[in-house]
Design a protein around this motif. Structure first.
Motif, short mmCIF file in Angstrom:
data_model
loop_
_atom_site.label_atom_id
_atom_site.label_comp_id
_atom_site.label_asym_id
_atom_site.label_seq_id
_atom_site.Cartn_x
_atom_site.Cartn_y
_atom_site.Cartn_z
N CYS A 226 0.84 -1.19 0.00
CA CYS A 226 0.00 0.00 0.00
C CYS A 226 0.88 1.25 0.00
N VAL A 227 0.71 2.10 -1.01
CA VAL A 227 1.54 3.31 -1.10
C VAL A 227 1.13 4.35 -0.06
N GLY A 228 -0.02 4.16 0.57
CA GLY A 228 -0.49 5.12 1.55
C GLY A 228 -0.26 4.70 2.98
N GLN A 229 0.64 3.74 3.23
CA GLN A 229 0.85 3.25 4.59
C GLN A 229 1.25 4.37 5.53
N LYS A 230 2.26 5.14 5.16
CA LYS A 230 2.73 6.23 6.00
C LYS A 230 1.62 7.26 6.23
#
Length: 561
Positions: free
Chosen positions: A504-508
């Protein structure tokens, strides 16, 4: 007899249609030909037979290729440890049909057959479950594709899009643009938007508290909806008059998407399917409406196209999603589809984590007291929260990560390799097209990695010396550092947002945004269980099986300043 036979000049008979057209016509053909009509009829029969033979040979070739691929799948699949099954594993079929505990079922198989287990979903569909953290990392690195069903689900609900497709090569550049955009939302103009989101959510909370309680699941979904919407559309979304309708449509479309996508042929003859298509069309119209509103107000939304995101000063100041439409390689339809997909995916994953945290605040009152004390110590009561403030709230971040560890968005992390076989370090070869799954509850609650209390809720495990809050979550550029773990085993076993090229590129962004939301919520409110359900909640939650949480009804009580 001899003279009549010799009177038919065989050299004058045209054997091709071109030859017949080049002659003087049927009148010039010998009598033995039978006339023009007879010749054309015979020629049509011969041509039809030739065409049928060609089709038959082509179909036979395709079938032979399919049979060869099936035999190869059976041969490679039989070498992977697993229960014997001729067509489909009956145990798996029972679990899928009854909606049983897939995690418990896989746990028994891994105990019997080892860290890699294969199951036959059908005669031509192989499922391979991987539990060992080292092999999991290898699988998630090599298997870059999503299941075809995932792509069909988003295509059916959102139309044409470039972000949620099965092939990694087709989505690679778009994912990179999205990752840059989400990370910059944390550092460039993100703080003001986040507080407007929180104010909108609190206003909604005050308006529905007249019912005396909030449903934890629906309230979490509403919070996730506002976070994702404000991130993509900015202030235009918070002022939009159709937000309630848009949220309802999103939930209805998300509910039945996988069901309708599972059909090999779209069941257009079913009224319920046509109703679903109508809902998708209405959702698309509303999405186009908010895109236009966002463009008009020049809110900070980024355009996910196939060109890499340029870190220019202007873009850092904030461009609209359609601000660079003239330079885009994506169509308007694709832009709309990508945004709809982001809303559907982002809400489902974020709402699950928010609901998990809210329920734990209800179940564990001391946890809420500890979090509130840390929030108060990290910032002044009158000041607005910023990303750096949240980065100092280590216990809050540990709580979010621990909640994600115990209750991920789904029981299985799914991947596949559409074109190439995967040869693992253990010597096992997984054939192309096989479904690769990672049972998250087994990996993230492995006692050999997380300790004997792996199944219990304990945020302090992320604050130990051998776990530095970094590989799991890196701080955004220009802010104070935040590290979660340097322990390789723990990093490879923490997979609520996936891992590898399709992580997932939106983890942070999700962890920090939810942490900021929870911090703002606890600064103003105290989360309590509804009196009639306090005993029920306490009896349902067993600390040894804390990943099974009830959908609690909560009350938000304003704190006295």
């Amino acid at each position: 007899m001899a003279s009549s036979t010799s009177s038919c000049d065989s050299t004058a008979v045209p054997f091709t249609l071109l030859g017949a057209l080049l002659t003087a016509g049927p009148a010039a053909w010998p009598a033995c030909v039978g006339g023009g009509r007879a010749f054309l009829r015979d020629y049509a029969q011969r041509g039809t037979n030739a065409l049928l033979w060609a089709v038959l040979l082509a179909v036979t070739w395709v079938l032979l290729v399919r049979v060869a691929a099936l035999l190869r799948l059976w041969a490679l699949g039989s070498r992977i440890p697993g229960p014997r099954a001729l067509l489909a594993d009956p145990g798996l079929a029972d679990v899928l049909r009854t909606g049983g505990d897939i995690t418990g079922f896989l746990s028994k198989l891994h105990s019997s057959y080892g860290p890699v287990v294969r199951l036959w979903v059908g005669p031509s569909q192989l499922l391979v479950s991987v539990k060992d953290p080292t092999l999991v990392k290898e699988v998630l690195t090599k298997a870059e594709d999503k299941l075809p069903l995932t792509g069909r689900t988003y295509n059916l609900a959102c139309g044409r899009l470039s972000l949620f497709v099965s092939s990694f090569e087709k989505v690679k550049s778009t994912r990179e643009s999205l990752k840059i955009f989400l990370n910059e939302k944390l550092t460039i103009g993100g703080n003001l938007n986040s507080f407007k989101v929180i104010d909108a959510i609190m206003y909604r909370s005050d308006s529905i508290m007249s019912k005396d309680f909030l449903d934890s699941r629906s309230f979490s979904r509403h919070m996730a909806f506002n976070i994702i919407g404000a991130t993509l559309f900015g202030d235009a979304f918070l002022d939009w008059s159709d937000t309630v309708t848009y949220e309802e449509l999103l939930m209805m479309v998300a509910k039945d998407g996988c069901f309708w996508a599972s059909y090999a042929v779209c069941p257009f003859w079913k009224p319920s399917y046509r109703r679903y298509q109508t809902l998708c069309a209405k959702l698309k119209i509303l999405t186009e409406s908010i895109i236009r509103k966002s463009r008009d107000q020049n809110s900070s939304v980024h355009h996910f196209d196939q060109r890499s995101y340029q870190k220019s000063e202007g873009m850092m100041a904030g461009h609209s999603l359609l601000g660079a439409a003239e330079e885009s390689l994506s169509s308007e339809e694709e832009i709309c589809g990508n945004i709809m997909g982001l809303m559907l995916h982002g809400i489902s994953t974020s709402a699950n984590l928010i609901g998990n945290i809210l329920t734990r605040l209800v179940v564990f009152p001391k946890l809420q007291d500890q979090l509130h004390a840390e929030i108060v110590a990290a910032c002044n009561e009158s000041s607005e929260l910023e990303v750096d403030d949240v980065l100092r709230m280590r216990f809050l971040l540990a709580t979010v990560c621990e909640s994600a560890r115990l209750l991920p968005a789904g029981p299985l992390l799914q991947r596949c390799s559409l074109k190439h076989d995967l040869t693992l370090g253990s010597g096992i070869t997984v054939p192309a097209g096989a479904i690769l799954v990672v049972p998250l509850h087994l990996v993230q609650m492995d006692a050999s990695v997380w300790g004997n209390d792996a199944g219990q809720f304990n945020p302090h495990r992320f604050l130990k010396k051998d776990i530095v809050l970094g590989d799991i979550l890196a701080a955004p550029s220009g802010s104070n550092g935040m590290n979660l773990s340097t322990d390789c085993a723990k990093t490879e076993s923490f997979l609520p947002f996936g891992s590898g090229s399709r992580a997932c590129v939106g983890q942070k962004f999700v962890i920090l945004a939810i942490s900021m939301l929870i911090a703002s919520l606890l600064r103003k409110y105290e989360v309590q269980p509804h009196p009639s359900l306090s005993k029920e909640v306490g009896s349902k939650v067993d600390s040894s099986h804390s990943h099974h949480l009830p959908n609690s009804k909560i009350i938000l009580t304003k704190r006295r300043i």
